[in-house]
Design an enzyme around this catalytic site. Structure first.
Site, PDB file in Angstrom:
ATOM      1  CE  LYS A   1      36.068 -12.051 -23.617  1.00 22.31           C
ATOM      2  NZ  LYS A   1      34.635 -12.372 -23.676  1.00 22.31           N
ATOM      3  CG  ASN A   2      33.756  -9.789 -26.516  1.00 22.28           C
ATOM      4  OD1 ASN A   2      33.971 -10.876 -25.965  1.00 22.28           O
ATOM      5  ND2 ASN A   2      33.317  -8.727 -25.864  1.00 22.28           N
TER       6      ASN A   2
ATOM      7  NE  ARG B   1      24.297 -14.004 -21.474  1.00 22.61           N
ATOM      8  CZ  ARG B   1      24.075 -13.537 -22.667  1.00 22.61           C
ATOM      9  NH1 ARG B   1      25.050 -13.408 -23.520  1.00 22.61           N
ATOM     10  NH2 ARG B   1      22.846 -13.203 -23.008  1.00 22.61           N
TER      11      ARG B   1
ATOM     12  CB  CYS C   1      26.761 -14.609 -15.359  1.00 20.05           C
ATOM     13  SG  CYS C   1      26.869 -13.021 -16.124  1.00 20.05           S
TER      14      CYS C   1
ATOM     15  NE  ARG D   1      25.915 -10.880 -19.984  1.00 17.92           N
ATOM     16  CZ  ARG D   1      27.196 -10.894 -20.310  1.00 17.92           C
ATOM     17  NH1 ARG D   1      28.101 -11.256 -19.446  1.00 17.92           N
ATOM     18  NH2 ARG D   1      27.574 -10.535 -21.514  1.00 17.92           N
TER      19      ARG D   1
ATOM     20  CG  ASP E   1      33.038  -5.429 -22.136  1.00 13.15           C
ATOM     21  OD1 ASP E   1      32.233  -5.648 -21.212  1.00 13.15           O
ATOM     22  OD2 ASP E   1      33.084  -6.140 -23.172  1.00 13.15           O
TER      23      ASP E   1
ATOM     24  CB  ILE F   1      25.404  -2.119 -20.767  1.00 14.20           C
ATOM     25  CG1 ILE F   1      25.845  -0.913 -21.602  1.00 14.20           C
ATOM     26  CG2 ILE F   1      25.193  -3.354 -21.643  1.00 14.20           C
ATOM     27  CD1 ILE F   1      24.931  -0.506 -22.725  1.00 14.20           C
TER      28      ILE F   1
ATOM     29  NE  ARG G   1      34.924 -15.764 -19.219  1.00 12.82           N
ATOM     30  CZ  ARG G   1      34.036 -14.776 -19.190  1.00 12.82           C
ATOM     31  NH1 ARG G   1      33.689 -14.240 -18.041  1.00 12.82           N
ATOM     32  NH2 ARG G   1      33.478 -14.343 -20.286  1.00 12.82           N
TER      33      ARG G   1
HETATM   34  C1  UD1 Z   1      28.559  -8.593 -25.377  1.00 14.70           C
HETATM   35  C2  UD1 Z   1      30.003  -8.805 -25.031  1.00 14.70           C
HETATM   36  C3  UD1 Z   1      30.283  -8.278 -23.629  1.00 14.70           C
HETATM   37  C4  UD1 Z   1      29.822  -6.834 -23.501  1.00 14.70           C
HETATM   38  C5  UD1 Z   1      28.373  -6.688 -23.956  1.00 14.70           C
HETATM   39  C6  UD1 Z   1      27.909  -5.242 -23.993  1.00 14.70           C
HETATM   40  C7  UD1 Z   1      30.572 -10.793 -26.280  1.00 14.70           C
HETATM   41  C8  UD1 Z   1      30.903 -12.236 -26.254  1.00 14.70           C
HETATM   42  N1  UD1 Z   1      30.293 -10.235 -25.101  1.00 14.70           N
HETATM   43  O1  UD1 Z   1      27.778  -9.355 -24.454  1.00 14.70           O
HETATM   44  O2  UD1 Z   1      31.690  -8.356 -23.394  1.00 14.70           O
HETATM   45  O3  UD1 Z   1      29.912  -6.437 -22.154  1.00 14.70           O
HETATM   46  O4  UD1 Z   1      28.223  -7.214 -25.280  1.00 14.70           O
HETATM   47  O5  UD1 Z   1      28.717  -4.497 -24.827  1.00 14.70           O
HETATM   48  O6  UD1 Z   1      30.590 -10.158 -27.323  1.00 14.70           O
HETATM   49  N2  UD1 Z   1      19.664  -8.317 -23.320  1.00 14.70           N
HETATM   50  C9  UD1 Z   1      18.359  -8.721 -23.141  1.00 14.70           C
HETATM   51  N3  UD1 Z   1      17.900  -9.771 -23.881  1.00 14.70           N
HETATM   52  C10 UD1 Z   1      18.681 -10.428 -24.782  1.00 14.70           C
HETATM   53  C11 UD1 Z   1      20.011 -10.000 -24.956  1.00 14.70           C
HETATM   54  C12 UD1 Z   1      20.478  -8.933 -24.209  1.00 14.70           C
HETATM   55  O7  UD1 Z   1      17.629  -8.153 -22.337  1.00 14.70           O
HETATM   56  O8  UD1 Z   1      18.205 -11.357 -25.424  1.00 14.70           O
HETATM   57  C13 UD1 Z   1      20.182  -7.182 -22.514  1.00 14.70           C
HETATM   58  C14 UD1 Z   1      21.320  -7.596 -21.586  1.00 14.70           C
HETATM   59  O9  UD1 Z   1      20.834  -8.101 -20.384  1.00 14.70           O
HETATM   60  C15 UD1 Z   1      22.062  -6.283 -21.420  1.00 14.70           C
HETATM   61  C16 UD1 Z   1      21.915  -5.623 -22.803  1.00 14.70           C
HETATM   62  O10 UD1 Z   1      20.794  -6.254 -23.420  1.00 14.70           O
HETATM   63  O11 UD1 Z   1      21.402  -5.471 -20.481  1.00 14.70           O
HETATM   64  C17 UD1 Z   1      23.111  -5.757 -23.709  1.00 14.70           C
HETATM   65  O12 UD1 Z   1      23.525  -7.093 -23.735  1.00 14.70           O
HETATM   66  P1  UD1 Z   1      24.262  -7.734 -24.987  1.00 14.70           P
HETATM   67  O13 UD1 Z   1      24.710  -6.660 -25.927  1.00 14.70           O
HETATM   68  O14 UD1 Z   1      23.411  -8.817 -25.531  1.00 14.70           O
HETATM   69  O15 UD1 Z   1      25.546  -8.363 -24.322  1.00 14.70           O
HETATM   70  P2  UD1 Z   1      26.257  -9.674 -24.782  1.00 14.70           P
HETATM   71  O16 UD1 Z   1      26.085  -9.826 -26.244  1.00 14.70           O
HETATM   72  O17 UD1 Z   1      25.885 -10.784 -23.887  1.00 14.70           O
END
Ligand code: UD1
Length: 429
Positions: free
Chosen positions: A22-23, A93, A117, A122, A309, A331, A401
């Site tokens: 999915k990701n 998201r 969420c 996030r 995950d 995370i 999902r």
């Molecule tokens: C992706 C995955 C999700 C997985 C996560 C961590 C997808 C669609 N989803 O989510 O399944 O759980 O990686 O492996 O691929 N953060 C910030 N600012 C930002 C972006 C992120 O502070 O602009 C923080 C987040 O709150 C979190 C950390 O960075 O604490 C990691 O988040 P991120 O790797 O961005 O997760 P996603 O890409 O949303």
């Protein structure tokens, strides 16, 4: 609302085939916005998030054909709007992945800000700061993010992420492929899904090196072309079935997976007493060690370490292991909501900040429980399969999902699980 009814206690046996990730499919579908030519993606999992992503592309004006259930042929020739609506972003998201490609190809994009969420706040501040470094002007207006490239085209830049972000890295790669000059992303996410996205983009004519490492270099090109690509197997679904075999004391062949994408998970599970044998490059055989399961601590970290995950599924497993284990989540905040439901089934878990202490082995007994997010739902299904008696899981839309035909897959392995629904269709089971 759909629920699952599980009568647990049956060992799972047989062979299960892993679906596409999915990701990976989410950013790859977003990448189709980068060209007017047709991009064909195979092995796209049939899950709700991908249906939402398809709707997003269609709302923007792209044509999406599905000659086969898991093949998407996308032509983003006549893009009419540059906006991902709140309706879509609030359900998923990952809709923010439209920002990078729209900004890169058309010089403008508007996406509603994702709200908080179920697994904590996030933000997307890191995505936005990186776009600004590439020359975009970013503003926030009534909950929407507007980004424009004032000179029509973004300019390559040196970007250092303060924190590793998966979709942030993907968004910036997609923004940089059509920018002028070179972009270097430091402290980039190294997940296999980033490599898969880069592999697709390279087929489309992009110049990218270093994907899968923490430094990625992108040399912008003037335009991209169509391509054909097959999505990698889902490493989290793979890990979930490995845990299912161990928790039910079964014997599973997990096929069509990519073991090198989940080395940290396999290593960790082996330490706890899960026998995982490589039958061939894409098939694993899983049993529980005769000595039983041992409690081992784990900490979630960005790839290549143990993924967040898999944290919920690992917690379910630890309820069946002898001893005490401490699970540390680094995370996401607030990602232990499955713990209270596991406790309802009989688990002994206490939470303090980002640590969960699991004392095992507990005898689990069926109860009525509620799914709170995607991976939490998976852990509850696993616990239900291992529990004595009947477990009812409410709000299973979360699991739809990201897990393809999960009921059907578990039933084919001998599980007694059914979906109680008003609209039962072949594919929804
Ligand atoms: C992706 C995955 C999700 C997985 C996560 C961590 C997808 C669609 N989803 O989510 O399944 O759980 O990686 O492996 O691929 N953060 C910030 N600012 C930002 C972006 C992120 O502070 O602009 C923080 C987040 O709150 C979190 C950390 O960075 O604490 C990691 O988040 P991120 O790797 O961005 O997760 P996603 O890409 O949303």
């Amino acid at each position: 609302m759909d629920k699952f009814l599980i009568r647990g206690g049956r060992p799972l046996r047989g062979r299960v085939e892993i679906s596409g990730a999915k990701n990976s499919a989410l950013p790859c579908l977003a990448a189709t916005l980068l060209t007017a030519e047709t991009v064909t993606l195979h092995n796209v999992p049939y899950v709700k998030d991908l249906i939402t992503q398809r709707r997003l592309l269609e709302d923007l004006g792209a044509t999406v054909l599905t000659p086969e259930l898991r093949t998407h042929k996308v032509t983003a020739k006549n893009i009419e709007t540059f906006e991902a609506s709140y309706e879509l972003v609030k359900t998923m998201r990952a809709s923010v992945l439209a920002l990078g490609p729209l900004l890169s190809r058309f010089g403008k994009a508007k996406v509603s800000l994702p709200g908080g969420c179920a697994i904590g706040t996030r933000p997307i501040d890191l995505h936005l700061k990186a776009f600004e470094k590439l020359g975009a002007v970013v503003s926030l207006e009534s909950g929407d993010v507007m980004a424009t490239a004032p000179k029509g085209r973004l300019q390559g830049a040196d970007i250092h992420f303060d924190k590793v972000t998966v979709t942030g890295t993907e968004n910036v790669i997609m923004a940089a492929v059509l920018a002028g000059g070179t972009t270097t992303i430091r402290n980039a996410a190294r997940e296999p899904e980033i490599e898969d996205l880069a592999a697709l983009l390279i087929k489309m004519g992009a110049k990218i090196s270093g994907a899968g490492t923490d430094t990625i270099r992108i040399d912008g090109v003037d335009e991209l072309n169509g391509a054909e690509h097959s999505i990698i197997p889902d490493r989290i679904e793979t890990g979930t079935f490995i845990v299912a075999a161990a928790m039910t004391d079964g014997e599973l062949e997990v096929a069509k997976c990519q073991p090198r994408h989940l080395e940290a998970v396999i290593e960790q599970l082996r330490k706890t007493g899960v026998n995982i044998e490589n039958l061939d490059e894409t098939t694993l055989k899983v049993t529980r060690d005769r000595a039983g399961l041992k409690s081992i601590d784990v900490t979630t970290e960005p790839h290549p370490l143990f993924p967040t995950d898999m944290q919920a599924q690992y917690m379910a497993l630890m309820t069946q292991a002898e001893g005490t284990s401490i699970i540390t989540e680094t995370i996401f905040e607030n990602r232990f909501m499955h713990a209270s439901e596991l406790i309802r089934l009989g688990a002994d878990i206490s939470i303090s900040g980002n640590h969960a202490t699991v004392r095992g082995a507990s005898k689990l007994t069926g109860a009525r429980i509620i799914a709170s997010d995607l991976r939490a739902s998976a852990s509850l299904v696993l616990a239900g399969l291992a529990a004595d008696g009947e477990t009812t899981i409410d709000r299973v839309y979360h699991i739809d999902r990201g897990y393809e035909t999960i009921v059907r897959k578990f039933r084919s392995l001998g599980a007694d699980i059914e979906r109680a629904s008003d609209q039962l269709t072949d594919e929804s089971v």
